[in-house]
Design an enzyme around this catalytic site. Structure first.
Site, PDB file in Angstrom:
ATOM      1  N   ASP A 107      -5.419 -10.042 -15.898  1.00  0.00           N
ATOM      2  CA  ASP A 107      -6.460 -11.020 -15.628  1.00  0.00           C
ATOM      3  C   ASP A 107      -7.759 -10.565 -16.301  1.00  0.00           C
ATOM      4  OD1 ASP A 107      -7.862 -13.072 -14.334  1.00  0.00           O
ATOM      5  OD2 ASP A 107      -6.709 -12.790 -12.483  1.00  0.00           O
ATOM      6  N   GLU A 127      -7.750 -20.268 -17.012  1.00  0.00           N
ATOM      7  CA  GLU A 127      -8.012 -20.873 -15.714  1.00  0.00           C
ATOM      8  C   GLU A 127      -8.966 -22.033 -15.983  1.00  0.00           C
ATOM      9  OE1 GLU A 127     -10.936 -19.270 -13.220  1.00  0.00           O
ATOM     10  OE2 GLU A 127      -9.950 -19.909 -11.385  1.00  0.00           O
ATOM     11  N   ASP A 144      -4.148   3.791   2.823  1.00  0.00           N
ATOM     12  CA  ASP A 144      -5.581   3.476   2.991  1.00  0.00           C
ATOM     13  C   ASP A 144      -5.794   2.006   3.355  1.00  0.00           C
ATOM     14  OD1 ASP A 144      -5.107   2.161   0.631  1.00  0.00           O
ATOM     15  OD2 ASP A 144      -6.627   3.209  -0.554  1.00  0.00           O
ATOM     16  N   ASN A 161      -0.435   4.547  -0.126  1.00  0.00           N
ATOM     17  CA  ASN A 161      -1.064   5.789   0.342  1.00  0.00           C
ATOM     18  C   ASN A 161      -1.760   5.673   1.698  1.00  0.00           C
ATOM     19  OD1 ASN A 161      -3.197   4.236  -0.375  1.00  0.00           O
ATOM     20  ND2 ASN A 161      -4.073   5.637  -1.880  1.00  0.00           N
ATOM     21  N   ASP A 205      -6.860 -18.378  -4.755  1.00  0.00           N
ATOM     22  CA  ASP A 205      -8.118 -19.109  -4.546  1.00  0.00           C
ATOM     23  C   ASP A 205      -7.973 -20.314  -3.630  1.00  0.00           C
ATOM     24  OD1 ASP A 205      -9.665 -17.466  -6.131  1.00  0.00           O
ATOM     25  OD2 ASP A 205      -9.282 -18.616  -7.948  1.00  0.00           O
ATOM     26  N   ASP A 214       0.854  -1.194   0.000  1.00  0.00           N
ATOM     27  CA  ASP A 214       0.000   0.000   0.000  1.00  0.00           C
ATOM     28  C   ASP A 214       0.888   1.242   0.000  1.00  0.00           C
ATOM     29  OD1 ASP A 214      -1.927   1.923   0.434  1.00  0.00           O
ATOM     30  OD2 ASP A 214      -2.095   1.502   2.596  1.00  0.00           O
ATOM     31  N   ASP A 230      -1.760  -1.179  -3.803  1.00  0.00           N
ATOM     32  CA  ASP A 230      -2.079  -0.416  -5.013  1.00  0.00           C
ATOM     33  C   ASP A 230      -0.929  -0.473  -6.017  1.00  0.00           C
ATOM     34  OD1 ASP A 230      -0.227   1.425  -3.927  1.00  0.00           O
ATOM     35  OD2 ASP A 230      -1.821   2.318  -2.711  1.00  0.00           O
TER      36      ASP A 230
HETATM   37  C1  NOJ Z   1     -11.678 -17.464 -10.548  1.00  0.00           C
HETATM   38  C2  NOJ Z   1     -10.898 -16.462  -9.772  1.00  0.00           C
HETATM   39  O1  NOJ Z   1      -9.580 -16.911  -9.662  1.00  0.00           O
HETATM   40  C3  NOJ Z   1     -11.604 -16.303  -8.461  1.00  0.00           C
HETATM   41  O2  NOJ Z   1     -10.852 -15.550  -7.544  1.00  0.00           O
HETATM   42  C4  NOJ Z   1     -12.934 -15.678  -8.718  1.00  0.00           C
HETATM   43  O3  NOJ Z   1     -13.655 -15.612  -7.514  1.00  0.00           O
HETATM   44  C5  NOJ Z   1     -13.740 -16.486  -9.719  1.00  0.00           C
HETATM   45  N1  NOJ Z   1     -12.962 -16.919 -10.836  1.00  0.00           N
HETATM   46  C6  NOJ Z   1     -14.859 -15.665 -10.260  1.00  0.00           C
HETATM   47  O4  NOJ Z   1     -14.347 -14.700 -11.131  1.00  0.00           O
END
Ligand code: NOJ
Length: 590
Positions: A137, A293, A64, A62, A361, A60, A68
């Protein structure tokens, strides 16, 4: 005249070779004395080491409490020092953050929490100056419900944007059930009063699914991709991409269908048509990498996505490894070996995969596949890093794992931030299920375990922010932090840099064949990677015990050279090696 003809010939040759190389995204072998000169089908993305940065938690700038882009810029020299050559940033686009940026409200702007477009341009420049590429992404299966498209779409049944999403008119009754990953009731159809209709959301209610059947939507997406590619980014990670093509007859699925969600929900009939269209309209024109993914539900599905002659995607990552290790009581090493071996075998001659053990995830890799107790956290982190960096496929490495960061294991639901955990908690509560069991499980599996702030130093909040961090810092930061590890030659971080350097210099580790030994051995994972004369033997002790391991007699260990070990000692004697707890070694074999 002859001289001019020769010159012309060579000019045309050079130009066509360059164009060919750009089109096919191969790295031309320039005939220099490099260990890579004999490798066919080289590609920069096969030789890349991708370092994933979770921007919200990295640095971070700034105060908050939220990481960033300027924070990342301030750490570019750290990133460079790792030796990685590609960065993947989780979504940085405008978003109300229902799912931490995976709910995009404007694909062409930067999330306010993260900074401005000028910051982005500066970041990209800073990375390129350091010869590091950038992958963004792309969340293309769904948008935020706060995206202008959705606001229009939901406003009336005749709005031109209506078909940008999937709607079901309520006068026809309730649509057949669809499962939602992030809905409290697991219901993917949300009733919307404005037009008396249901919309589809595979993820949260604030993440309506985009309707890829609509060519107008697809073209808008391709234009948006061009916008970023023209800025000079180097690759795209396609979020949840296997779901973009789905069955839109909304038929009734058989009982238990949600157990094979990918088969029923994704890999729909038009997926490959869309990918080819996307390539033709956008990607082919740039020298970039693409990674999906998800890889479908079978090996054949995965091949159909990434085989080079199909010209769809460069690589994909599958989740079979992730499915192992979700039980806090432990997992079977032979199972893990079999999964890696199966996928490697299937992709030995065709296609390419991404290799990973963690991302945003899943929990921290050391807590899931290693041992995060103080005695073995460092050794097992190093071992897991060795595994990732010595497999065939492009390594995708999650920020903080190079320090050996581990799960935070929150005790209280108030500390969690992830919609997946929070909604699942509500569900458990409503159903009167075992809350304690649920909370215990989250300590092990919650996504928030990998999302805690990066541990820079021993100062307040681990040097992540001067403000109040959006999620708590792991209390082990005084011991586990970058500043401390940078000056310690035996740290997890110092070891990481060595493995990275070794991988980058070794055609065998990147491209070589893979042969596994003793698949059923419960503690040791041993494999040989070979390319031409270069042979690398990797031996990993996945246990907190000393193990005496007998190396296959077919491997010539006589003149072997130890290239890497996470302990000071490692000795092969008469085809036997005495391995210390969580020891990992890499030998060059002659
Ligand atoms: C896969 C992403 O890696 C995950 O973080 C996200 O919650 C879901 N797709 C929905 O976009």
């Amino acid at each position: 005249m002859r001289y001019i003809k020769v010159l012309l010939f060579f000019t045309i040759l050079t130009v066509s070779c360059t164009l060919f190389a750009q089109k096919t995204k191969v790295i031309p072998n320039r005939g220099m004395a490099s260990p890579f000169t004999t490798i066919k089908n080289r590609a920069w993305w096969k030789e890349a080491i991708v370092y994933q940065i979770y921007p919200r938690s990295f640095k971070d700038s700034n105060g908050d409490g939220i990481g960033d882009l300027n924070g990342i810029i301030s750490k570019l020299d750290y990133i460079k020092s790792l030796g990685v050559n590609v960065i993947w940033l989780n979504p940085i686009f405008s978003s109300p953050n229902d799912d931490n940026g995976y709910d995009i409200s404007n694909y062409r702007d930067i999330m306010k929490d993260f900074g401005t477009m000028a910051d982005f341009d500066k970041l990209l420049k800073g990375l390129h100056q350091r010869n590091i590429k950038l992958v963004l992404d792309m969340v293309l299966n769904h948008s935020s419900d706060e995206h202008e498209w959705f606001k229009q779409s939901r406003s009336s049944r005749t709005n031109p944007y209506r078909d940008y999403y999937h709607w079901w008119p309520a006068e026809k009754g309730k649509p057949n059930p669809r499962y939602s990953f992030f809905d409290v009731n697991s219901d993917a159809w949300k009733y919307d009063q404005t037009t008396n209709a249901y919309y589809l959301h595979y993820f949260s209610q604030k993440q309506p699914d985009l309707n890829w059947e609509n060519p107008k939507l697809r073209n808008e997406i391709y234009d948006m991709m061009k916008f970023w590619l023209d800025k000079g980014i180097d690759g795209l990670r396609m979020d949840a991409f296997q779901y973009v093509s789905k069955d839109t007859t909304w038929q009734k699925y058989p009982e238990g269908y949600e157990k094979n969600i990918i088969k029923y929900y994704g890999m729909g009939p038009n997926l490959h048509t869309y990918l080819r269209e996307m390539n033709h309209s956008v990607i082919d024109k740039y020298l970039v990498m693409t990674v999906a993914e998800g890889a479908g539900s079978t090996l054949a599905d995965a091949h159909a996505l990434v085989d080079e002659d199909r010209k769809e995607l460069n690589m994909a990552y599958h989740f079979e490894v992730m499915d192992i290790g979700n039980d806090p009581k432990g997992y079977s090493l032979p199972d893990l070996k079999k999964v890696f071996t199966k996928w490697d075998g299937s992709f030995a001659n065709k296609g390419w995969l991404a290799i990973f053990l963690a991302n945003h995830d899943v929990p921290r890799m050391v807590s899931k596949y290693g041992d995060d107790s103080p005695a073995f956290r460092a050794a097992s982190s190093k071992l897991l890093t060795t595994l990732i960096m010595t497999m065939r496929g492009t390594p995708f490495y999650f920020n903080g794992d190079e320090l050996g960061m581990s799960n935070i294991k929150f005790d209280r639901i108030e500390d969690y931030r992830d919609i997946a955990t929070l909604n699942a908690y509500q569900h458990v509560l409503a159903k009167g299920e075992d809350l304690k069991a649920f909370m215990d499980k989250q300590k092990f599996i919650s996504r928030d375990n990998t999302r805690t702030p990066f541990q820079w130093d021993a100062s307040k909040n681990a040097g992540f922010t001067t403000g109040e961090p959006w999620i708590k810092v792991n209390p082990n930061y005084k011991e586990v932090n970058a500043q401390r590890e940078e000056t310690d030659p035996n740290s997890v971080l110092s070891y990481f840099k060595k493995v990275v350097a070794l991988r980058k210099s070794s055609p065998a580790l990147i491209y070589g064949s893979y042969k596994v030994y003793d698949v059923e051995h419960p503690q040791v994972y041993c494999y040989l990677r070979s390319e031409g004369k270069e042979k690398m033997l990797v031996i990993l002790n996945f246990s907190n015990q000393n193990v005496s391991y007998a190396i296959d007699r077919g491997i010539n260990t006589h003149l072997s050279k130890l290239l890497l070990s996470n302990y000071k000692t490692a000795k092969i004697r008469d085809h036997k090696i005495a391995l210390l707890p969580w020891q990992s070694v890499v030998y060059q074999i002659n």
